[in-house]
Design a protein around this motif. Sequence first.
Motif, short mmCIF file in Angstrom:
data_model
loop_
_atom_site.label_atom_id
_atom_site.label_comp_id
_atom_site.label_asym_id
_atom_site.label_seq_id
_atom_site.Cartn_x
_atom_site.Cartn_y
_atom_site.Cartn_z
N PRO A 1 -33.72 14.01 -2.53
CA PRO A 1 -34.25 13.57 -3.82
C PRO A 1 -33.15 13.11 -4.76
O PRO A 1 -32.01 13.61 -4.70
CB PRO A 1 -34.92 14.84 -4.36
CG PRO A 1 -34.15 15.96 -3.74
CD PRO A 1 -33.77 15.48 -2.38
N LYS B 1 -32.90 14.26 -11.40
CA LYS B 1 -34.00 13.94 -12.30
C LYS B 1 -33.77 14.33 -13.76
O LYS B 1 -34.46 13.85 -14.64
CB LYS B 1 -35.28 14.62 -11.81
CG LYS B 1 -35.71 14.22 -10.41
CD LYS B 1 -37.00 14.91 -10.02
CE LYS B 1 -37.36 14.68 -8.56
NZ LYS B 1 -37.61 13.25 -8.27
N ASP C 1 -33.29 11.48 -16.16
CA ASP C 1 -34.12 10.31 -15.89
C ASP C 1 -35.44 10.45 -16.65
O ASP C 1 -36.29 11.26 -16.29
CB ASP C 1 -34.39 10.20 -14.39
CG ASP C 1 -35.27 9.01 -14.04
OD1 ASP C 1 -35.63 8.24 -14.96
OD2 ASP C 1 -35.62 8.87 -12.85
N ALA D 1 -38.63 10.23 -14.53
CA ALA D 1 -38.64 11.03 -13.30
C ALA D 1 -40.07 11.41 -12.90
O ALA D 1 -40.90 11.74 -13.75
CB ALA D 1 -37.80 12.28 -13.48
N SER E 1 -41.70 12.37 -5.94
CA SER E 1 -41.86 11.33 -4.92
C SER E 1 -42.37 11.94 -3.63
O SER E 1 -41.86 12.96 -3.17
CB SER E 1 -40.52 10.64 -4.68
OG SER E 1 -40.57 9.87 -3.50
N ASP F 1 -38.79 13.74 -2.33
CA ASP F 1 -38.74 15.10 -2.87
C ASP F 1 -39.13 16.15 -1.84
O ASP F 1 -39.73 15.83 -0.80
CB ASP F 1 -39.63 15.21 -4.11
CG ASP F 1 -38.99 14.58 -5.33
OD1 ASP F 1 -37.81 14.90 -5.59
OD2 ASP F 1 -39.65 13.78 -6.01
#
Length: 209
Positions: A134, A137, A140, A143, A146, A150
């Motif tokens: 991953p 995050k 971000d 974020a 995913s 992830d």
Amino acid sequence: MKRYSAGNKIAANIVRSGRFGPVLGLSGYYMTAPGYFAGNVDYTGFFLHHCVHYMDLVSFLVSPVAKLTARKVEKQPGKVLFHIHFDFECGAIGTIAMGTIQSRGAPVERIELMGDHQRIEVENVVEIRWNRNPPFKVDDPGAILSDTTDSLTWKPNFTAAASEDPKGYHSLLADVIPALSGGATAAPNIHDGVVAMERLETLRRELDL
């Protein structure tokens, strides 16, 4: 049996899917308490009823074993810990700790498969975590979680006990019974049993037990 434990089965299916890539390493532990030896310290039962499971499982998850070595520490008769090192034919390496020095009232089983930027962890056969690659995050603002990078996790719903079979007994018998009638199933066969027993013999020689 351990091939059919829910977490181990999921781990094997992830590896076989091709999404994990080559397994590079295996590690874990499979412990128990010294109750096998009440009144008579004879490690035969411990090897046959406990250790044999992982002698089969390691190849189910990785590949055939090319070499096995082991070391031990024995606190007192009946309380033993040993570390087994595996060299696999695929080039992977592995270490499993087994022994009789832990309480059965606490979790006693864990296995981990290591790949390139991926790792599968199976805790106590009922919880599995697939760590992938991953992105960071924290900084971000966009974020998200995913489904391709992830970590994924799973554990059974014990409030629906009749629907879950985390230790794999029912799943194993579902394959064994038709196999006994000549059907083609994924059940381990006599060859798998012979291989596991040969590894036990090698292990006993290594440990001088």
